[in-house]
Design an enzyme around this catalytic site. Sequence first.
Site, PDB file in Angstrom:
ATOM      1  CG  HIS A   1     114.059  18.404  14.431  1.00  0.00           C
ATOM      2  ND1 HIS A   1     112.955  18.335  13.720  1.00  0.00           N
ATOM      3  CD2 HIS A   1     114.808  19.342  13.938  1.00  0.00           C
ATOM      4  CE1 HIS A   1     112.971  19.598  12.660  1.00  0.00           C
ATOM      5  NE2 HIS A   1     114.262  20.049  12.951  1.00  0.00           N
TER       6      HIS A   1
ATOM      7  CB  THR B   1     119.485  56.102  28.992  1.00  0.00           C
ATOM      8  OG1 THR B   1     120.721  55.958  29.645  1.00  0.00           O
ATOM      9  CG2 THR B   1     119.391  56.115  27.423  1.00  0.00           C
ATOM     10  CG  ASP B   2     120.638  57.725  35.317  1.00  0.00           C
ATOM     11  OD1 ASP B   2     121.174  56.385  35.778  1.00  0.00           O
ATOM     12  OD2 ASP B   2     120.146  58.580  35.867  1.00  0.00           O
TER      13      ASP B   2
ATOM     14  CE  LYS C   1     120.226  53.613  32.013  1.00  0.00           C
ATOM     15  NZ  LYS C   1     121.244  53.895  31.716  1.00  0.00           N
TER      16      LYS C   1
ATOM     17  CG  PHE D   1     106.694  16.090   7.665  1.00  0.00           C
ATOM     18  CD1 PHE D   1     105.883  17.225   7.349  1.00  0.00           C
ATOM     19  CD2 PHE D   1     107.847  15.981   7.161  1.00  0.00           C
ATOM     20  CE1 PHE D   1     106.341  18.076   6.319  1.00  0.00           C
ATOM     21  CE2 PHE D   1     108.585  16.815   6.302  1.00  0.00           C
ATOM     22  CZ  PHE D   1     107.709  18.169   5.879  1.00  0.00           C
TER      23      PHE D   1
ATOM     24  NE  ARG E   1     106.077  15.568  12.414  1.00  0.00           N
ATOM     25  CZ  ARG E   1     106.612  16.421  11.867  1.00  0.00           C
ATOM     26  NH1 ARG E   1     108.091  16.592  11.448  1.00  0.00           N
ATOM     27  NH2 ARG E   1     105.881  17.559  11.449  1.00  0.00           N
TER      28      ARG E   1
ATOM     29  CG  ASN F   1     109.922  20.631  13.941  1.00  0.00           C
ATOM     30  OD1 ASN F   1     109.670  20.103  15.116  1.00  0.00           O
ATOM     31  ND2 ASN F   1     109.287  20.237  12.666  1.00  0.00           N
TER      32      ASN F   1
ATOM     33  CD  GLN G   1     105.064  24.548   7.549  1.00  0.00           C
ATOM     34  OE1 GLN G   1     105.067  23.419   8.297  1.00  0.00           O
ATOM     35  NE2 GLN G   1     106.004  24.935   6.681  1.00  0.00           N
TER      36      GLN G   1
END
Lengths: 306, 306, 306, 306
Positions: free
Chosen positions: A255, A57-58, A12, A160, A177, A253, A227
């Site tokens: 942006h 599942t109950d 569940k 970058f 950036r 990322n 990274q």
Amino acid sequence: MPTILGQNQYGKAENRVVKITRDGGTHHIKDLNVSVALSGDLDEVHYSGSNAHVLPTDTTKNTVFAFAKEQGIESAEQFGIALARHFVDSTEPITTARIRIEEYAWDRIGTSDGETRAAHSFVRNGGETRTAQITYDGGRLQVLSGLKGLTVLNSTDSEFWGYIKDKYTTLKEDYDRILATEVSAVWRHNWSGEERGAPAPDWQESYEETRKLMLRAFAGTYSLSLQQTLYQMGSQVIDGRPELEEIRFSMPNKHHFKVDLEPFGLKNEAADGAVYIAADRPYGLIEATVLRDGAEARIPLDMTNL
Amino acid sequence: MPTILGQNQYGKAENRVVKITRDGGTHHIKDLNVSVALSGDLDEVHYSGSNAHVLPTDTTKNTVFAFAKEQGIESAEQFGIALARHFVDSTEPITTARIRIEEYAWDRIGTSDGETRAAHSFVRNGGETRTAQITYDGGRLQVLSGLKGLTVLNSTDSEFWGYIKDKYTTLKEDYDRILATEVSAVWRHNWSGEERGAPAPDWQESYEETRKLMLRAFAGTYSLSLQQTLYQMGSQVIDGRPELEEIRFSMPNKHHFKVDLEPFGLKNEAADGAVYIAADRPYGLIEATVLRDGAEARIPLDMTNL
Amino acid sequence: MPTILGQNQYGKAENRVVKITRDGGTHHIKDLNVSVALSGDLDEVHYSGSNAHVLPTDTTKNTVFAFAKEQGIESAEQFGIALARHFVDSTEPITTARIRIEEYAWDRIGTSDGETRAAHSFVRNGGETRTAQITYDGGRLQVLSGLKGLTVLNSTDSEFWGYIKDKYTTLKEDYDRILATEVSAVWRHNWSGEERGAPAPDWQESYEETRKLMLRAFAGTYSLSLQQTLYQMGSQVIDGRPELEEIRFSMPNKHHFKVDLEPFGLKNEAADGAVYIAADRPYGLIEATVLRDGAEARIPLDMTNL
Amino acid sequence: MPTILGQNQYGKAENRVVKITRDGGTHHIKDLNVSVALSGDLDEVHYSGSNAHVLPTDTTKNTVFAFAKEQGIESAEQFGIALARHFVDSTEPITTARIRIEEYAWDRIGTSDGETRAAHSFVRNGGETRTAQITYDGGRLQVLSGLKGLTVLNSTDSEFWGYIKDKYTTLKEDYDRILATEVSAVWRHNWSGEERGAPAPDWQESYEETRKLMLRAFAGTYSLSLQQTLYQMGSQVIDGRPELEEIRFSMPNKHHFKVDLEPFGLKNEAADGAVYIAADRPYGLIEATVLRDGAEARIPLDMTNL
């Protein structure tokens, strides 16, 4: 029979259990979303529909709520361990149980301009969701803790450049950036519940300190790539928390593109405080595991579906 | 012609503008989602497709980003006022502009166990979203401030009884229940920008104090119905903030049902600290306006689509 | 008392009711999401918390499910009318009821390569959601039908030029663009249930024909602006369906931008079959009402929150 | 160094590419969401931030759009294969590429009550999303096709009984229930692109026939458990499609609970056509792989995060 059954599990999902604990007039709240997945001797239910080996599942749902009352919820990890052990130890055909938990945090409402806090009134802290995954196979426990939805942003100290340029490359190098991401992370504890006398970690402290180490590494890394930032976050966690063996990140990322305002006669330089558009799609997606040297990688690779 | 055009408006929705302001090494961030809607002499574009009176939605987008640079973003309200005035005052066929803004809050990352905070590293505060709506018709400004997604919970001091019982009523009266809701609220400022010498409110202080009054009223009301709590929240805001004329709430009753654990031989009483299931659907939905006596109700009724 | 109560309403939202009707071995399914909002003599529950005039939202939920059994669900409109009348006519303090319904469509699963269809196996048709809103004040009924999530696209026959150019305008005129939108529409029936002998419309036929008229107008209009397309859709509906008085649209311009492939030495012209990026945000948002000449505009303006 | 880097990958996720192909006045549309993930000799970017081996994610985005123009999009699988091969074969440090694609279907708008269909006007088919995942390591291709969001319902021919009853079991056995699920499925093709002269499958036909087999198995299975239905769906696919080796399903049990109407003096029996409440959470979740005998299981287990 030309087809056979492979790996299978059932249970569940998303039991939304809230436990209030009263300490006189002061209340405490635990707010979890608990998902149960069981495996074992279950071929027959697939082949013939016989449910003789199936705990419904109950029932697993009922167990989650009953355990919240009987055992309390000290932490997501402790609660998941109790559930996982119960399903395997008490139901013959079930040989493995995996409990996944999301936890939502609540703060006390402030009732004055000082530090006075309400005793039983809460406001949901909309920050990251804390996660835990406990797997038990009758012998070892594997405990993964984690979080998702932790959104962070550095408004400078990110560059970058120096990347491969092929015929499809148009990106301009950038020496200042915004770096922003929404961190999903899962880390694995070395404790397996098997060693005699080895106490379980303090799950709460471990979580808080791991989160702190990640945030500080994010803030403190002058970044040449997402990274690199990810690796710093991971290695500072592993260095700082001896109870952890490995950590895996999924970091989109997010942006923030500097808007071109030249057509309007405006300069828009990072150094002056710039205007950015926060983009939705597409987005870079960086995923990696960082391990203690010598540790085995056991965290599943897929933390996202895209 | 048997059909005619009625009310209409157009613009660019969801411009995600982020502005960084640098104060030496310390950075500040404003993170908005800005939607523009313009009305005016626009019949012809509907009837014949002539765009002679149409300022493109793309231009309204550009204007949002250019204004963020030219004028800065002191607050969502100030920014929306500047934009609304611009569109009406500078574009002949446009007679009304409505700017809607969502604002997302960021906290500085803590860099030590003390109070040291990063200068340009932020973590998104996942709490409520702040909202603003500014409407300008060439004369008056109407400024609505608000919030959504503020989830609160009282774990006691809530009862529900004494209601109408008809043939479809099965609900048991409850003398100690959880009361939880996700507050959406919109409040209207009496300032209209027309009165000579009447300064605009301090939008930031007004927001913070209004939020505080709502939270304290929620925490401080011993509740016999969610309607009573709502009214207390509204009247304490109007009482406490002379700059406001009315406030409207949309408050879903986020049901937390006590789980029946009797089949398992367990008592589950609120007084002992109970286990609840947090339900999704259906949910009670309470909506109401609270006004200063004598004020006119002008906040639109529909804050939700259900 | 310095504050007073304004407009208010309450009820149970999002009752997910599914009704199966069996006709021998052939089954039919109705799948609705029903929201109830009641108004009336309800000041006291806000002022003092007295629930003496309050029919619990839980009772309104029960009523929805009981009515599905007692009366069946012929259509969302018929079902909403029955509910609205019931709440006002049977509960003294309630003077107005508004029922909002979403309906989800299911198709029968095909069981062979021919036209054979399963008798009691269905696959959800993921297209648009059908909507209805019924309001009853003890005398007149107002019935709004509608839909949302109907996404359409013309891959040509759309231009955009001749617009206002101000200092913030950079958009290039376009003589062959994609026009795509996700239609939300609400239309009002002139039937009010009051006229002696005036039968209610055939809701199912009215819906199907209105949807068809909208789609054909979208496909058949050579478009110089999304506003023009919207107006054509509205006026062809009003022209073609005498039972309707007005229709309101909310139509986001789902931008498909031609990708600049020149840096890679590639032409990307619409005439040759182009490559587009489907953008998320921001987006143009066009909203308007189209009325039968002489009709009063009564559909609420706000169909979206942005 | 006490920490090391484990598995890692990066790329641009969710590139929303739409390609129109013109065949005279008749247009065709392909609407994809493409995510790129690359692995290889990438330790250094993590350790030092050197991007010398990094093809920017922005370049991978450009490549997706350029390839849509240069090569066209015949199918998601063909397009993903071209992209995967390109990244590995043309970028030295990249040794593995994984392309994930979602595809959204569009239907032509009907322009008359007959079968006439518009040549360049489309309405989005809101049904299931088609998926594909292509992985290339420089030698073999692995192609997974699939779908998600295929919601199906049997209104009878489903039972559930004979299960384990422990102390937490309260569920009543049911001999006539609704069985509904939202199918996510991924299937693996045995074609790997390596065998000389082995042509690639007809991806379109393979998809359509696999979907058909799943739907018919769902409709045609008298079900004693959702696991049994799942296995029937899987084995009929594997039996019927020689090009496939294995299939994995994730199938939530979308519970439709019969509403208790006895308090209102109403019977609510399945046999008479019953009223159900469609529940949200929690839900049963059934996951399993079905394989051709002798095949290796290679589809990742985690298709969901709960």
